[in-house]
Enzyme design. Structure first.
Site, mmCIF file in Angstrom:
data_model
loop_
_atom_site.group_PDB
_atom_site.id
_atom_site.type_symbol
_atom_site.label_atom_id
_atom_site.label_comp_id
_atom_site.label_asym_id
_atom_site.label_seq_id
_atom_site.Cartn_x
_atom_site.Cartn_y
_atom_site.Cartn_z
ATOM 1 N N LYS A 143 71.201 -14.134 11.913
ATOM 2 C CA LYS A 143 71.304 -15.019 10.752
ATOM 3 C C LYS A 143 70.378 -14.538 9.638
ATOM 4 O O LYS A 143 69.168 -14.411 9.833
ATOM 5 C CB LYS A 143 70.970 -16.459 11.137
ATOM 6 C CG LYS A 143 71.994 -17.087 12.072
ATOM 7 C CD LYS A 143 71.640 -18.527 12.412
ATOM 8 C CE LYS A 143 72.044 -19.477 11.314
ATOM 9 N NZ LYS A 143 71.882 -20.903 11.742
ATOM 10 N N ILE A 144 70.970 -14.292 8.487
ATOM 11 C CA ILE A 144 70.234 -13.874 7.294
ATOM 12 C C ILE A 144 70.557 -14.870 6.189
ATOM 13 O O ILE A 144 71.729 -15.163 5.948
ATOM 14 C CB ILE A 144 70.637 -12.452 6.858
ATOM 15 C CG1 ILE A 144 70.281 -11.442 7.958
ATOM 16 C CG2 ILE A 144 69.976 -12.076 5.541
ATOM 17 C CD1 ILE A 144 70.729 -10.018 7.665
#
Length: 372
Positions: A143-144
């Site tokens: 997750k970015i």
């Protein structure tokens, strides 16, 4: 409950992948997560710093591992990394059969980069690559955040063959930038010799928080026209996002990548637990049904959907026009829509940083206690 009367089965049949927005050592060890997979049509998991902070604060399941880490003299940051990646790795293993059965589409488990890096591109890229190698599972998603600094990090992670869950998307404008970052990453990945078919991504479009912020502003404005728009913004925003998704993934640029084996970046509805008790507790599920999307829900929402949601086919496609009318109305009554999205992004990052700090404090205390 028979299939035809099971809303979760109907949701799955309508093309929505049901993911659980939660993971903990207790869920994994007790068999609860496996039960949700077996009985509730759950085919993936998302996590975030808030979820891990809650898991560590209320879970004795981590005691033995934390004692072992303390005996090894592990730092707080190293202990957090080992504890969280252990849960994610075990989650990936639990979902491996679904991953294979769905041709690598579902069976996905997400872990977020350190939220304190949300405005630092280089360190986000380094953390994403390190998490990818540490967990070492093909069904992992990193997750970015979709911050300005996160956009180039998304491209670079994808270019290195890392599968990414882009998080904290609030506006359609930023969502378009996210999709562009994904396509650019795929183009670079192809140049780097990666097999595009092995790279997957979802774009997590946050839903309920939009209503929370917009409704607060509408109530403050107080006119009849403003009050009539309460509860309309979040679903309209998501429907506009889906229209943007259809446009981008129907483009010539995408067609060339698809011919090279690339997978579309699926929209993911996040923050689907209802915050306002006046609203239906399934509205961010049954009003956002469309094929090829993911809806990640807290267990409470999954159970509410199973109990009383009405899933009656697609409720998204072809509704962008009326969704745009909602936003035209918001602007007309005086809601500063761009400011809404700025506030939500800033608050989203701040909340995750606060949760990360709580996680660090919990682990620090546990390590100190283990050391005696």
């Amino acid at each position: 409950m028979t299939t035809q009367h099971n809303p979760l089965a109907a949701l799955s049949d309508a093309g929505v992948s049901i993911w659980l927005d939660d993971i903990s050592r207790q869920r994994l060890n007790s068999g609860n997560l496996a039960e949700l997979v077996r009985d509730k049509h759950v085919v993936g998991v998302t996590s975030n710093p808030t979820i891990f902070a809650a898991a560590l604060a209320h879970g004795e399941s981590y005691t033995d591992q934390l004692r072992e880490l303390a005996a090894r003299g592990a730092s707080v940051d190293a202990a957090v990394r080992e504890v969280t990646t252990t849960d994610i790795r075990n989650g990936c293993d639990l979902f491996r059969d679904i991953y294979e059965r769905t041709n690598h589409l579902d069976g996905r488990v997400s872990i977020e980069v350190d939220p304190r890096l949300a405005h630092e591109t280089e360190r986000t890229v380094a953390e994403a690559l390190d998490l990818w190698k540490t967990v070492d599972r093909p069904n992992l998603l990193i997750k970015i955040p979709a911050t300005v600094a996160g956009l180039p990090a998304i491209t670079r992670a994808i270019a290195e063959g890392v599968s990414v869950n882009v998080t904290l998307i609030f506006s359609v404008e930023r969502y378009r930038a996210v999709m562009d970052a994904y396509l650019a990453g795929l183009e670079q990945a192809s140049e780097n010799g990666h097999n595009l078919a092995e790279i997957h991504s979802v774009a997590s479009f946050f839903v309920s928080r939009v209503d929370t912020e917009v409704d607060k502003r509408l109530t403050a404005i107080g006119t009849d026209e403003a009050l009539a728009l309460r509860g309309e913004a979040a679903i309209a925003n998501a429907r506009l996002a889906y229209a943007a998704y259809q446009e981008v993934f129907g483009s010539e640029r995408w067609r060339k990548l698809a011919e090279a084996g690339a997978n579309p970046q699926r929209p993911l509805w996040a923050s689907t637990g209802v915050k306002n008790p006046e609203y239906s507790d399934t509205r961010y599920v049954d009003q956002l049904v469309a094929r090829d999307v993911v809806n990640t829900m807290p267990e409470k929402t999954i159970l509410a959907v199973e109990d009383h949601a009405r899933i009656e086919g697609d409720t998204v496609i072809g509704r962008a026009g009326e969704a745009q009318q909602v936003f035209d109305g918001l602007t007309r009554v005086g809601v500063d829509v761009p400011d809404v999205f700025r506030v939500l992004e800033d608050e989203g990052v701040d909340k995750f940083v606060k949760s990360w700090d709580e996680l660090l404090d919990t682990v620090r205390t546990a390590l100190d206690q283990a050391k005696g």
